[in-house]
Motif scaffolding. Structure first.
Motif, PDB file in Angstrom:
ATOM      1  N   ASN A 165       1.946   5.426  -2.775  1.00 60.60           N
ATOM      2  CA  ASN A 165       2.664   4.839  -1.647  1.00 60.60           C
ATOM      3  C   ASN A 165       1.707   4.001  -0.802  1.00 60.60           C
ATOM      4  O   ASN A 165       0.516   3.879  -1.133  1.00 60.60           O
ATOM      5  CB  ASN A 165       3.347   5.938  -0.811  1.00 60.60           C
ATOM      6  N   ILE A 166       2.223   3.465   0.274  1.00 58.83           N
ATOM      7  CA  ILE A 166       1.420   2.598   1.138  1.00 58.83           C
ATOM      8  C   ILE A 166       0.161   3.305   1.628  1.00 58.83           C
ATOM      9  O   ILE A 166      -0.901   2.703   1.771  1.00 58.83           O
ATOM     10  CB  ILE A 166       2.268   2.127   2.348  1.00 58.83           C
ATOM     11  N   ASN A 167       0.278   4.609   1.869  1.00 61.58           N
ATOM     12  CA  ASN A 167      -0.836   5.345   2.476  1.00 61.58           C
ATOM     13  C   ASN A 167      -2.013   5.556   1.534  1.00 61.58           C
ATOM     14  O   ASN A 167      -3.163   5.661   1.990  1.00 61.58           O
ATOM     15  CB  ASN A 167      -0.337   6.709   2.983  1.00 61.58           C
ATOM     16  N   GLN A 198       5.301  -6.326   0.842  1.00 61.42           N
ATOM     17  CA  GLN A 198       4.257  -5.602   1.558  1.00 61.42           C
ATOM     18  C   GLN A 198       3.263  -4.977   0.589  1.00 61.42           C
ATOM     19  O   GLN A 198       2.049  -5.067   0.772  1.00 61.42           O
ATOM     20  CB  GLN A 198       4.874  -4.519   2.444  1.00 61.42           C
ATOM     21  N   ILE A 199       3.776  -4.359  -0.458  1.00 64.42           N
ATOM     22  CA  ILE A 199       2.916  -3.730  -1.465  1.00 64.42           C
ATOM     23  C   ILE A 199       2.090  -4.784  -2.193  1.00 64.42           C
ATOM     24  O   ILE A 199       0.884  -4.617  -2.417  1.00 64.42           O
ATOM     25  CB  ILE A 199       3.759  -2.914  -2.449  1.00 64.42           C
ATOM     26  N   LYS A 200       2.726  -5.889  -2.562  1.00 59.47           N
ATOM     27  CA  LYS A 200       2.027  -6.958  -3.285  1.00 59.47           C
ATOM     28  C   LYS A 200       0.905  -7.537  -2.432  1.00 59.47           C
ATOM     29  O   LYS A 200      -0.200  -7.806  -2.934  1.00 59.47           O
ATOM     30  CB  LYS A 200       3.037  -8.055  -3.654  1.00 59.47           C
ATOM     31  N   ALA A 201       1.168  -7.710  -1.155  1.00 53.50           N
ATOM     32  CA  ALA A 201       0.138  -8.238  -0.256  1.00 53.50           C
ATOM     33  C   ALA A 201      -1.046  -7.278  -0.163  1.00 53.50           C
ATOM     34  O   ALA A 201      -2.213  -7.702  -0.166  1.00 53.50           O
ATOM     35  CB  ALA A 201       0.735  -8.485   1.131  1.00 53.50           C
ATOM     36  N   LEU A 202      -0.767  -5.985  -0.093  1.00 53.07           N
ATOM     37  CA  LEU A 202      -1.842  -4.993  -0.050  1.00 53.07           C
ATOM     38  C   LEU A 202      -2.634  -4.987  -1.349  1.00 53.07           C
ATOM     39  O   LEU A 202      -3.863  -4.880  -1.347  1.00 53.07           O
ATOM     40  CB  LEU A 202      -1.258  -3.609   0.217  1.00 53.07           C
ATOM     41  N   LEU A 203      -1.925  -5.109  -2.465  1.00 53.03           N
ATOM     42  CA  LEU A 203      -2.601  -5.166  -3.762  1.00 53.03           C
ATOM     43  C   LEU A 203      -3.555  -6.351  -3.829  1.00 53.03           C
ATOM     44  O   LEU A 203      -4.715  -6.221  -4.223  1.00 53.03           O
ATOM     45  CB  LEU A 203      -1.569  -5.281  -4.886  1.00 53.03           C
ATOM     46  N   GLN A 204      -3.053  -7.502  -3.457  1.00 58.62           N
ATOM     47  CA  GLN A 204      -3.858  -8.709  -3.559  1.00 58.62           C
ATOM     48  C   GLN A 204      -5.029  -8.680  -2.580  1.00 58.62           C
ATOM     49  O   GLN A 204      -6.140  -9.074  -2.918  1.00 58.62           O
ATOM     50  CB  GLN A 204      -2.976  -9.936  -3.322  1.00 58.62           C
ATOM     51  N   TYR A 205      -4.777  -8.148  -1.387  1.00 62.75           N
ATOM     52  CA  TYR A 205      -5.856  -8.069  -0.388  1.00 62.75           C
ATOM     53  C   TYR A 205      -6.937  -7.111  -0.850  1.00 62.75           C
ATOM     54  O   TYR A 205      -8.125  -7.428  -0.817  1.00 62.75           O
ATOM     55  CB  TYR A 205      -5.300  -7.617   0.958  1.00 62.75           C
ATOM     56  N   ASN A 206      -6.517  -5.947  -1.311  1.00 60.13           N
ATOM     57  CA  ASN A 206      -7.495  -4.940  -1.712  1.00 60.13           C
ATOM     58  C   ASN A 206      -8.252  -5.348  -2.965  1.00 60.13           C
ATOM     59  O   ASN A 206      -9.429  -5.045  -3.113  1.00 60.13           O
ATOM     60  CB  ASN A 206      -6.814  -3.586  -1.898  1.00 60.13           C
ATOM     61  N   HIS A 207      -7.588  -6.063  -3.897  1.00 54.61           N
ATOM     62  CA  HIS A 207      -8.287  -6.571  -5.061  1.00 54.61           C
ATOM     63  C   HIS A 207      -9.362  -7.577  -4.617  1.00 54.61           C
ATOM     64  O   HIS A 207     -10.460  -7.590  -5.148  1.00 54.61           O
ATOM     65  CB  HIS A 207      -7.317  -7.256  -6.021  1.00 54.61           C
TER      66      HIS A 207
END
Length: 213
Positions: A165-167, A198-207
Motif C-alpha cells: 500500500n501507500i505506506n 498517486q501510486i504511479k507517481a510514487l513509483l516513478q519518484y522512488n525509482h
C-alpha cells in the motif's frame, strides 16, 4: 517500457460493470498490466469477464493476463497466463499457449524459488510480501528482507504482491523490484484513476531516487 511496473490484479467480487470501470480508469491512471483473477466464478462467467476486459484494453498497450486458467486465456486470446503452485505445470502451460505469450508463476517459498530456473516462465509473482486480506491461505510472508534476497537469487523479473500500500511502497521500490501488484488499493478505491496516478507517481519518484548499486 517495463510491463510489470504497476500490475493490477482484479477483485472477483466486483460486478462486471464495476470491473470494467475500475480497469478503464486504472489504465488511464497508468497501470502497465492487468490480470483477471476469478477464483469462484464458473468458466462461462470468467470468459465473459475476460472478453469484456480484453475489448476494453485493445489499443492501450496494456497486456491482459489470465489467472490460473489456461483454457480461458486461450478462449479469449489473452496476452498471457499467471499460474499458482497448484495449477497446470508451467511446462505444459507453455506448450499450450506457445512461445510468444507471457507466463508468470507465483512463488511462495524459498524451495519453490530455487526450482524456477529450469522452468519456461517469463516472470515471478513473489507472494505474499506482507499479510493481506485478499489472500488468506498464505503460509509465508517474505517481507523486505525476503524480497531483497529473492532479487539476488534469480535473474527473472519479480513482481511483488501482498499487503502493498501507500505506506510501505517506498520500502518495496527501494529493493529494486521490477514491479508491484495491487488489488485493493485500486479496485476498492473511490477513484481508481486517482489512486493509480498517486501510486504511479510514487513509483516513478522512488525509482528516480534510488542510488545505483
Amino acid at each position: 517500457m517495463n510491463p510489470y511496473q504497476l500490475y493490477l490484479v482484479t477483485d472477483e467480487n466486483l460486478t462486471l460493470e464495476r470491473l470494467k470501470y475500475v480497469v478503464r480508469e486504472a489504465v488511464k491512471g497508468g497501470v502497465t498490466m492487468v490480470q483477471i483473477r476469478e477464483k469462484h466464478h464458473d468458466v462461462r462467467a470468467f470468459i465473459e469477464r475476460a472478453s469484456a476486459i480484453k475489448t476494453l484494453l485493445q489499443g492501450s498497450g496494456v497486456p491482459l493476463i489470465i489467472n490460473d486458467r489456461v483454457d480461458v486465456a486461450l478462449a479469449v486470446d489473452a496476452d498471457g497466463v499467471h499460474l499458482g503452485q497448484s495449477d497446470m505445470p508451467a511446462r505444459l502451460a507453455r506448450q499450450l499457449i506457445g512461445p510468444n505469450k507471457l507466463l508468470g508463476l507465483s512463488i511462495e517459498s524459498h524451495q519453490q524459488l530455487a526450482s524456477v530456473h529450469d522452468l519456461p516462465i517469463d516472470y515471478i509473482g513473489l507472494s505474499a510480501i506482507f499479510a493481506t486480506p485478499t489472500k488468506t491461505d498464505t503460509r509465508h510472508h517474505w517481507g523486505i528482507d525476503g524480497l531483497t534476497s529473492a532479487l539476488q537469487t534469480t535473474s527473472l523479473p519479480i513482481v511483488a504482491i501482498g499487503g502493498i500500500n501507500i505506506n510501505n511502497l517506498k520500502d518495496i521500490v527501494a529493493t529494486g523490484v521490477h514491479g508491484i501488484a495491487l488489488v485493493s488499493a485500486i479496485c476498492l478505491a473511490d477513484d481508481p484513476r486517482a489512486a493509480t496516478e498517486q501510486i504511479k507517481a510514487l513509483l516513478q519518484y522512488n525509482h528516480s531516487q534510488r542510488v545505483p548499486a
